[in-house]
Scaffold this active site. Structure first.
Site, PDB file in Angstrom:
ATOM      1  N   SER A   1      56.080  56.112  64.273  1.00  0.00           N
ATOM      2  CA  SER A   1      55.291  56.982  64.408  1.00  0.00           C
ATOM      3  C   SER A   1      55.731  58.253  64.522  1.00  0.00           C
ATOM      4  O   SER A   1      57.399  57.960  64.908  1.00  0.00           O
ATOM      5  CB  SER A   1      54.144  57.148  65.665  1.00  0.00           C
ATOM      6  OG  SER A   1      53.431  56.204  65.684  1.00  0.00           O
TER       7      SER A   1
HETATM    8  N1  SAM Z   1      52.933  53.337  69.684  1.00  0.00           N
HETATM    9  C1  SAM Z   1      54.171  53.310  67.952  1.00  0.00           C
HETATM   10  C2  SAM Z   1      55.247  53.368  67.921  1.00  0.00           C
HETATM   11  O1  SAM Z   1      55.529  53.739  69.191  1.00  0.00           O
HETATM   12  O2  SAM Z   1      56.304  52.278  67.729  1.00  0.00           O
HETATM   13  C3  SAM Z   1      53.965  53.049  67.041  1.00  0.00           C
HETATM   14  C4  SAM Z   1      52.248  52.079  66.478  1.00  0.00           C
HETATM   15  S1  SAM Z   1      51.820  52.071  64.645  1.00  0.00           S
HETATM   16  C5  SAM Z   1      51.633  53.093  64.071  1.00  0.00           C
HETATM   17  C6  SAM Z   1      50.434  51.143  65.172  1.00  0.00           C
HETATM   18  C7  SAM Z   1      50.661  49.395  65.642  1.00  0.00           C
HETATM   19  O3  SAM Z   1      49.069  48.784  66.339  1.00  0.00           O
HETATM   20  C8  SAM Z   1      50.773  48.543  65.063  1.00  0.00           C
HETATM   21  O4  SAM Z   1      51.710  47.928  65.660  1.00  0.00           O
HETATM   22  C9  SAM Z   1      49.764  47.488  64.529  1.00  0.00           C
HETATM   23  O5  SAM Z   1      50.169  46.484  64.993  1.00  0.00           O
HETATM   24  C10 SAM Z   1      49.039  48.238  65.641  1.00  0.00           C
HETATM   25  N2  SAM Z   1      47.921  47.840  66.375  1.00  0.00           N
HETATM   26  C11 SAM Z   1      46.784  48.012  65.392  1.00  0.00           C
HETATM   27  N3  SAM Z   1      45.436  47.095  65.641  1.00  0.00           N
HETATM   28  C12 SAM Z   1      45.471  46.966  67.501  1.00  0.00           C
HETATM   29  C13 SAM Z   1      45.142  46.076  67.579  1.00  0.00           C
HETATM   30  N4  SAM Z   1      43.548  45.715  67.274  1.00  0.00           N
HETATM   31  N5  SAM Z   1      45.144  45.876  69.482  1.00  0.00           N
HETATM   32  C14 SAM Z   1      46.330  46.496  69.378  1.00  0.00           C
HETATM   33  N6  SAM Z   1      47.169  46.889  68.272  1.00  0.00           N
HETATM   34  C15 SAM Z   1      47.263  47.138  67.515  1.00  0.00           C
END
Ligand code: SAM
Length: 204
Positions: A52
């Site tokens: 992000s």
């Molecule tokens: N917080 C992260 C960072 O600091 O880099 C950025 C997150 S990224 C914008 C969104 C993440 O959510 C992705 O890695 C994606 O695979 C994960 N994601 C999406 N749906 C999910 C779920 N149901 N459970 C766990 N992770 C999930």
């Protein structure tokens, strides 16, 4: 990066700004992004996902620091691990869930290398992490179509769920505050997250 957060975005919590000084963002992205790692932008981290934008991380973190000095936080969407590392640096007990195995493995490695005591789990975070519940705050870093009930159920008394809710293009950052049997809802700013995919999120 910290000056941008302070001056351009008005992030004023010194605790949050200090955490951004301590946690080295370049360590959470591929070496090809190292020259620009401290710019206020998201970057690809593989598997069609992103780390992000720093402002987004600072915004969500500031909601937590405003209400909780200490406590147990669940993050859904570990991604690069940067948000979890910031929360850990701030002294919270951090649990985080990622649904993509490759990202889970990468985050595991970086947490070990940096000796960060973060509980990391591979799985569908829309269902929370019941064995670790209840949580003082739950932070969802992917955009949801609606609020996952499992997450509301895993909030502690006086706990808050911070979650972007909307369509796949834009979402409103929502805060759900649990007090007894009542949940109070607050709408905040608009963001653009990758989708939250899972049983209580978007379908695959
Ligand atoms: N917080 C992260 C960072 O600091 O880099 C950025 C997150 S990224 C914008 C969104 C993440 O959510 C992705 O890695 C994606 O695979 C994960 N994601 C999406 N749906 C999910 C779920 N149901 N459970 C766990 N992770 C999930």
């Amino acid at each position: 990066m910290v000056e941008t957060l302070r001056v351009d975005y008005g992030i004023s919590d010194e605790r949050v700004l200090q955490a951004f000084l301590k946690v080295k963002r370049h360590l959470f992205v591929d070496t090809m992004f190292w020259d620009s790692a401290y710019e206020d932008s998201p970057f690809p981290i593989g598997s069609n996902q992103t780390i992000s934008q720093p402002y987004t991380v600072a915004y969500m973190t500031s909601i937590i620091t405003k209400h909780y000095q200490t406590g147990k936080i669940l993050e859904i969407g570990t991604g690069s691990g940067f948000q979890a590392a910031i929360l850990c640096e701030l002294g919270y007990r951090v649990c985080t869930v990622e649904r993509i195995d490759l990202l889970y493995q990468k985050a595991k490695r970086i947490f070990e290398q940096l000796r960060l005591r973060i509980a990391l789990r591979y799985g569908d975070g829309t269902l929370g992490w019941s064995e670790m519940a209840p949580f003082d705050a739950i932070i969802v870093t992917a955009g949801a179509p609606s609020v996952p009930h499992s997450l509301l159920e895993q909030l502690n008394e006086d706990g808050r769920l911070i979650i972007p809710v909307g369509d796949t293009e834009r979402q409103r950052m929502m805060i759900y505050h649990r007090q007894g049997d009542t949940i109070y809802e607050t709408k905040t700013n608009t963001f653009a997250f990758v989708p939250l995919i899972g049983r209580e999120g978007w379908n695959k």
